[in-house]
Design a protein around this motif. Structure first.
Motif, mmCIF file in Angstrom:
data_model
loop_
_atom_site.group_PDB
_atom_site.id
_atom_site.type_symbol
_atom_site.label_atom_id
_atom_site.label_comp_id
_atom_site.label_asym_id
_atom_site.label_seq_id
_atom_site.Cartn_x
_atom_site.Cartn_y
_atom_site.Cartn_z
ATOM 1 N N TYR A 1 0.944 -1.290 -0.052
ATOM 2 C CA TYR A 1 0.044 -0.074 0.012
ATOM 3 C C TYR A 1 0.738 1.432 -0.048
ATOM 4 O O TYR A 1 0.668 2.039 -0.937
ATOM 5 C CB TYR A 1 -0.779 0.165 1.163
ATOM 6 C CG TYR A 1 -2.007 1.315 1.240
ATOM 7 C CD1 TYR A 1 -2.990 1.166 0.521
ATOM 8 C CD2 TYR A 1 -1.422 2.415 1.687
ATOM 9 C CE1 TYR A 1 -3.987 2.272 0.520
ATOM 10 C CE2 TYR A 1 -2.226 3.573 1.908
ATOM 11 C CZ TYR A 1 -3.531 3.433 1.161
ATOM 12 O OH TYR A 1 -4.173 4.672 1.205
ATOM 13 N N ASP B 1 2.473 1.584 -3.431
ATOM 14 C CA ASP B 1 1.616 2.064 -4.539
ATOM 15 C C ASP B 1 1.326 3.409 -4.365
ATOM 16 O O ASP B 1 0.470 4.031 -5.282
ATOM 17 C CB ASP B 1 0.669 1.056 -4.819
ATOM 18 C CG ASP B 1 0.765 -0.115 -5.440
ATOM 19 O OD1 ASP B 1 2.037 -0.305 -5.874
ATOM 20 O OD2 ASP B 1 0.178 -1.242 -5.302
ATOM 21 N N ASN B 2 1.534 3.989 -3.209
ATOM 22 C CA ASN B 2 0.685 5.416 -2.941
ATOM 23 C C ASN B 2 2.200 6.340 -2.729
ATOM 24 O O ASN B 2 1.803 7.563 -2.214
ATOM 25 C CB ASN B 2 -0.107 5.587 -1.551
ATOM 26 C CG ASN B 2 -1.393 4.909 -1.867
ATOM 27 O OD1 ASN B 2 -2.343 5.698 -2.270
ATOM 28 N ND2 ASN B 2 -1.586 3.536 -1.467
ATOM 29 N N PRO C 1 -5.576 -2.225 -1.624
ATOM 30 C CA PRO C 1 -5.915 -1.047 -0.699
ATOM 31 C C PRO C 1 -7.441 -1.230 -0.064
ATOM 32 O O PRO C 1 -7.280 -0.685 1.283
ATOM 33 C CB PRO C 1 -5.936 0.281 -1.914
ATOM 34 C CG PRO C 1 -6.289 -0.646 -3.179
ATOM 35 C CD PRO C 1 -5.692 -1.819 -2.917
ATOM 36 N N LEU D 1 -6.208 -0.354 3.973
ATOM 37 C CA LEU D 1 -6.511 0.862 3.863
ATOM 38 C C LEU D 1 -6.680 1.516 5.423
ATOM 39 O O LEU D 1 -6.077 2.363 6.081
ATOM 40 C CB LEU D 1 -7.494 1.713 3.275
ATOM 41 C CG LEU D 1 -7.814 3.258 3.271
ATOM 42 C CD1 LEU D 1 -6.357 3.910 3.092
ATOM 43 C CD2 LEU D 1 -9.247 3.488 2.277
#
Length: 232
Positions: free
Chosen positions: A26, A29-30, A211, A215
């Motif tokens: 996560y 990828d962010n 995600p 999240l």
């Protein structure tokens, strides 16, 4: 300065590597620069899964390109994974911690804490999260793990997260366990729960993230790192 985070448990099968992979994926990828240090020698499950993922990607390609070539053409950059034993990783983590190259370092430790160099590693870590199943053996192992950690680094923040939970488990039972855990150790118990689902295990890999699955945990962890959450 990067934040060094590790999911630690002395009982196998509690989701330690799964949580590491979901969280690292996560953040990567962010847009965060992250690195995984796999110290679970000789299993090195993180490294093996990365090799599997790249192999499977190549096998599915009609042109039989390597996984690395496919990802390069897609413009996707993989987060690095380095491997070592615990003793060697203490030196590696010390170097990484003083650099500005990464924002997060995820250290995948072995299932046993009775290994050379583990005390040095615990003194370098910034946050430790204990993944735990809702059953006696896992909870006992989690408490013993906290005892060991506090012996090495009494001031390190420790989080506790329920993993592989089946939705049929009663909330009252879980809350009773949480009250007992808090009475034994100063620990932040995450509101997030990793439920036991087939989709999570089937889609788990080092190339993509989930995600929607992770999240809420990442949001809570980010608050913890920023000091917005209190250790109870």
């Amino acid at each position: 300065m990067p934040k060094l985070v590790s999911f630690v448990q002395q009982k196998g099968g509690t989701g330690k590597t799964t949580m590491t992979m979901l969280t690292a994926g996560y953040f990567h990828d962010n847009g965060a620069n992250i690195i995984v240090v796999d110290t679970d020698y000789p299993q090195l499950s993180f490294v093996r899964i990365r090799h599997r993922d790249l192999h499977n990607l190549s096998e599915e390609d009609a042109q039989k390109r390597t996984g690395e070539e496919i990802l390069q053409e897609q413009g996707k950059k993989l987060y690095p994974i380095i491997s070592s034993n615990v003793n060697e990783s203490a030196t590696q983590l010390g170097v990484i911690k003083t650099s500005a190259e990464f924002q997060f370092v995820f250290c995948d430790l072995p299932g046993t804490l009775n290994v050379s160099g583990i005390q040095k590693v615990f003194k370098l870590l910034d946050y430790i999260i204990i993944p735990c199943e809702l059953e006696d053996k896992s909870i006992i192992a989690a408490l013993e793990t906290m005892d060991v950690i506090r012996g090495f680094n009494p001031d390190i923040p420790i989080g506790f997260v329920w993993t592989k939970i089946k939705r049929k488990h009663r909330v009252a039972e879980r809350l009773e366990y949480e009250a007992y855990i808090k009475s034994m150790h100063p620990v932040h118990i995450f509101q997030y729960i990793l439920y036991d689902t087939v989709r999570v295990s089937q889609q788990l890999n080092t190339l993509t993230s989930q995600p929607d699955t992770i999240l809420d945990f990442v949001s809570e962890l980010t608050g913890l790192i920023k000091g917005n959450l209190v250790h109870h």
